[in-house]
Scaffold this motif. Structure first.
Motif, PDB file in Angstrom:
ATOM      1  N   UNK B  57       0.790  -1.168  -0.120  1.00 17.16           N
ATOM      2  CA  UNK B  57       0.079   0.017  -0.179  1.00 17.16           C
ATOM      3  C   UNK B  57       0.766   1.331   0.119  1.00 17.16           C
ATOM      4  N   UNK B  58       0.452   2.040  -0.952  1.00 16.56           N
ATOM      5  CA  UNK B  58       1.422   3.487  -1.049  1.00 16.56           C
ATOM      6  C   UNK B  58       0.346   4.462  -0.469  1.00 16.56           C
ATOM      7  N   UNK B  59       0.687   5.442   0.401  1.00 12.09           N
ATOM      8  CA  UNK B  59      -0.269   6.303   0.995  1.00 12.09           C
ATOM      9  C   UNK B  59       0.496   7.848   0.972  1.00 12.09           C
ATOM     10  N   UNK B  61      -0.463  12.070   1.688  1.00 10.95           N
ATOM     11  CA  UNK B  61      -1.484  12.935   1.920  1.00 10.95           C
ATOM     12  C   UNK B  61      -1.028  14.774   1.665  1.00 10.95           C
ATOM     13  N   UNK B  80       4.987   5.097  -4.519  1.00 16.64           N
ATOM     14  CA  UNK B  80       5.237   4.561  -3.178  1.00 16.64           C
ATOM     15  C   UNK B  80       4.713   3.049  -3.290  1.00 16.64           C
TER      16      UNK B  80
END
Lengths: 447, 458
Positions: B57-59, B61, B80
């Motif tokens: 998982x790439x995150x 914000x 990512x």
């Protein structure tokens, strides 16, 4: 970069109206967070956040507002809201901002170019390496997760009282959570390593500790209740010091909430117990040059040979008790006004390591973890009760693991019942350094 | 625009991308030492973009909600999650239905700040008039109104609004044996109409009463005893004893004592445990979870038998089963994971007084503090902030504070009496992996045959 934030803070302060005190705090953080599981990246978080908090004081009334953005229109709204909020505060003759006090800043190396230039691929590689080393440490060990995290933060504060400071810092850590199985039973452990840059990590030590913590509790049983001597692992001592620090908080003292409020000059702890708050010690994880109001961080002696010396203050709590700020304003980011707190606590170390200390304990428990410091410890009444796990000590030897018991006393008694402070200082990623600590006569509750 | 942003997020070959955006305004006010110290206004606004490729998982914000800001975050999240690739996918979003779990009558941001501050002054007065031994009072008020949006490449697109209003009060009393504290709070997912129905003076007096009562408290016992837990005060026991252990992400990693126990008797047959995001007005109530899935009423334990775990998007996808509305996050700056909502035990049949009468010697807990659990070993603690001794079936002397410790599966099996007086408890914040989310809990009066009391008395 910090210069840009300083200019922003300056611009807000320049808008102060006659009769108004204004303080602006601006910050920007960049974080990386990598989690590895079974040799693959489970998640990768890359995030930037920024924000501003503005405090306005007029006629002894305080108003505050913040926004998690540096968008110009939002900033204008924050200043207007803070001004509006002033109307609803109660007049307080001690309200006010910190004034420059002439205390020189002790410079700290808070920024590592090495970390700033470290590649993402290398960060992932070392997290995978930590997982691999931990698995290799013991065949009974599984991994919950292995993590790498770093943060680069810059901030600036400015006020109409003449404070104008900015700075930046960065830091990183790795951690690994483990599980060890034996039949139906599972126990957990953790290990970590911190540094200004990844070069300072000791991955092997983190892996070994994570494996040891989980495996040495396998087969643990519930002990019988009794009064006993406990030896706190350095990590547990650091957690205890965190609780003790809230009794030394000048604001709690000013508002009558500290159990040590009228005790300066009294013997409140065993003579071997000397506690200082020293953020100027560069070895401390939370070493810093400035406090949350922009005053110089400094060394404060709190308990000397067991005798209470005084409390920590920010400018508000100091004014209330007729003292000077000790440089202990603590700010939890842009979303709040500064409170009071210890910055980097340390017990004066003794001379012996844990093994030598344990060798002199006839009957006791080496406490490896405690649970429920937030639920069973009341720093106002002093009642202290925590869940724990650890290893039995009998005739100077560490033996069988035990779990699902509590240890209880009161903070007041525990400080006086200290029997020895170890020489094994460990600079943990907490607001207090760890060291082994022996406390006599606590109640162990079990079966 | 959301469709374009999601398209960018999956351009590198990811299977799933999601945008979570929020705009939250909050007001808080604090009173301490007789003064309203400060009113604070807050604004939090931004979006988190999640991209899933394989098991990664790439995150990323951003506080920049313009298309350029979101596209930059989407590119960062995609990078990512992946190291290359290159495909184009078209995303078609279908707007989900408007859904209201907790209707709001009076939005708190439309209420005068002076009216909010007045609540604190009333609470301060009420607590201080409870007795001359009350030496300090602090009270807090907080409200928030959050608009949120979730859109993902599966076509999910929902918007929702979450409103919260809360008051809390802490009281210190001083006596011959030192200081003692009392605490009460009240919070709901509704607006300022909360105060039409809640007597805040009574709440303040109750916090004061608790502190005064404890001035004469004796040290709690040390060792294993029967424990009776008052209605609405002990939901945290279930939250810790089994709630966390039923979160599918912990189960999947083998970090729960409840792994592989589905269909098995894991608790006393008296126990039916529910996690219910639809419980209107309660602190853990949500219309949609933070992955855009409608909240649900989920039975976790039925008559002592484990029926299901709680699920978020990732874990449900992996197991090829539906989500359960438990994917939650602290804010747009955080990744969602499996979290509880309102977790409670359904009524039994006993009269609460009979439960006390049936207990010869033990501890009666009238209010629990926080707790924590090691889900892998099952060991958990929780604090008792108001407790009494039970002697010969009667509640007698007050006890000083302490932790109780137990092992989840053992304690669930040891529940031997369950009352008919169900109540929800105080609003709580549940911490997991560094994120806090609002939760509720509740239960009827009940007895645990044996729990270890962490006191100092013999």
């Amino acid at each position: 970069m910090s210069a840009e934030l300083q200019e922003l803070a300056d611009r807000i302060v320049a808008q102060a109206r006659s009769g108004e005190q204004v303080e602006a705090f601006v910050s920007r953080d960049t974080e990386t967070d990598i989690r590895v599981y079974e040799g693959e990246v489970e998640h990768f978080v890359s995030a930037q956040s920024e924000g501003i908090g503005i405090r306005v004081i007029r006629d002894g009334r305080t108003g505050f507002a913040y926004a998690g953005t540096l968008d110009p229109s939002a900033i204008a709204e924050v200043l207007a809201e803070a001004r509006d909020n002033v109307e609803f505060g109660t007049r307080d003759e001690w309200a006010g901002l910190a004034e420059p006090d002439g205390v020189d800043v002790v410079p700290q190396e808070l920024w590592s170019e090495r970390l700033a230039g470290y590649s993402t691929a290398d960060k992932i590689a070392l997290t995978k390496e930590l997982e691999r080393l931990t698995l290799a440490a013991d065949s009974r060990v599984r991994i919950d997760d292995a993590n790498y995290a770093d943060v680069m933060a810059e901030n600036a504060v400015a006020s109409t009282a003449g404070i104008r400071r900015s700075g930046r810092e960065n830091g990183c850590y790795v951690s690994v959570s483990t599980m060890a199985d034996d039949g139906d039973e599972t126990q957990t452990g953790f290990g970590f390593s911190v540094g200004r840059s990844p070069d300072e990590f000791d991955l092997a030590k983190a892996a070994r500790e994570a494996a040891d913590r989980a495996t040495r509790l396998l087969g643990a049983t519930k002990p019988q209740s009794k009064r006993t001597t406990v030896v706190f692992d350095p990590y547990v001592t650091a957690m205890l010091l965190g609780v003790v620090s809230s009794t030394l908080n000048g604001e709690a003292v000013a508002k009558g909430r500290s159990l040590f409020k009228d005790r300066v000059g009294d013997q409140v702890a065993h003579p071997s117990f000397t506690l200082v708050d020293d953020p100027t010690n560069s070895l401390a994880y939370t070493a810093t040059d400035l406090d949350g109001e922009g005053l110089a961080a400094r060394r404060n002696e709190l308990i000397l040979d067991g005798v209470l010396q005084g409390f920590v203050h920010n400018s508000y709590s100091a004014r209330r008790v007729g003292a000077k700020s000790t440089g202990n304003a603590v700010r939890g980011g842009f979303k709040g006004t500064p409170g009071v707190g210890c910055l980097a606590l340390q017990l004066k170390p003794g001379t012996r390591d844990q093994a030598a200390i344990v060798a002199d304990v006839e009957d006791g428990v080496l406490i490896q973890t405690v649970q429920g410091l937030h639920s069973g410890v009341n720093p106002i009444s002093g009642d202290f009760s925590v869940g724990a796990s650890g290893l039995v000590i009998s005739n100077g030897t560490v033996g069988a693991p035990i779990r699902e018991f509590t240890i209880a006393s009161t903070l007041q008694r525990m400080l006086l019942d200290v029997a020895e402070v170890g020489g094994d200082v460990d600079w943990l990623p907490m607001r207090a350094a760890g060291v082994s600590l022996v406390i006599r006569d606590v109640t162990l509750s079990g079966a | 625009m959301l469709e374009r942003v999601l398209g960018v997020a999956v351009r590198t070959g990811a299977e799933f991308a999601e945008v979570y955006a929020e705009d939250k305004r909050s007001t808080s006010a604090g009173l301490d030492d007789g003064r309203v110290e400060q009113v604070t206004s807050g604004r939090d606004r931004g979006a988190g973009i999640r991209v899933v490729k394989g098991d990664t998982t790439g995150f990323a914000h951003t506080a920049d909600l313009s298309e350029a800001g979101l596209v930059a975050a989407a590119e960062a999240a995609a990078a990512a999650a992946s190291q290359g690739g290159g495909v184009t996918r078209t995303i078609a979003l279908t707007r989900g239905p408007e859904r209201t779990v907790s209707p709001v009558a009076q939005y708190p941001d439309e209420v005068l700040k002076a009216d909010k501050v007045a609540l604190l002054l009333r609470m301060d007065d009420a607590a201080r008039s409870a007795g001359g031994s009350i030496v300090q009072v602090s009270a807090g008020y907080g409200d928030s109104r959050k608009r949120m949006l979730v859109a993902n490449t599966d076509g999910v697109f929902i918007t929702d609004e979450q409103v919260r209003t809360l008051v809390r009060i802490s009281v210190v009393a001083d006596g011959d044996a030192g200081m003692q504290t009392g605490y009460q709070s009240c919070g709901h997912t509704i607006g300022f109409e909360l105060f039409d129905n809640v007597d805040i003076e009574a709440l303040a007096r109750d916090a004061a009463r608790q502190a005064l009562t404890k001035l004469v408290a004796r040290p709690a016992p040390s060792g294993a005893l029967p424990v009776v837990i008052k209605q609405g005060s002990g939901g945290v026991l279930f939250h810790e004893a089994c709630g966390h252990g039923l979160e599918a992400d912990l189960v999947a990693k083998g970090g729960s004592v409840y792994k592989g126990k589905k269909g098995e008797l894991v608790a006393s047959p008296l126990v039916t445990l529910v996690d219910d995001g639809t419980m209107s007005g309660e602190w853990g109530a949500i219309a949609y979870d933070d992955e855009g899935h409608a909240s649900q009423y989920n039975v976790l334990i039925q008559d002592g038998v484990l029926t299901d775990y709680m699920w978020d998007y990732l874990r449900a996808r992996k197991e090829g089963r539906p989500q359960s509305g438990n994917g939650r996050r602290q804010s747009y700056q955080h990744l969602p994971m499996v979290r509880m909502t309102n977790t409670y035990v359904l009524n039994g049949t006993e009269e609460p007084d009979d439960i006390v009468r049936a207990t010869e010697y033990g501890v009666y807990v009238a209010q629990l503090g926080g707790g924590s659990v090691n889900t892998a070993s099952g060991d958990f603690v929780f604090g008792m902030t108001e407790a009494y001794l039970i002697e010969n079936g009667q509640i007698t002397e007050p006890l000083r504070e302490g932790n109780l410790i137990g092992n989840g599966p053992d304690v669930l099996r040891d529940i031997d009496l369950l009352g008919n007086d169900f109540a929800m408890g105080n609003p709580g914040t549940c911490g997991k992996d560094g994120q806090g989310v609002p939760v509720g809990d509740g239960q009827p009066t009940l007895r645990v045959k044996s729990l270890t009391i962490g006191g100092t008395a013999a």
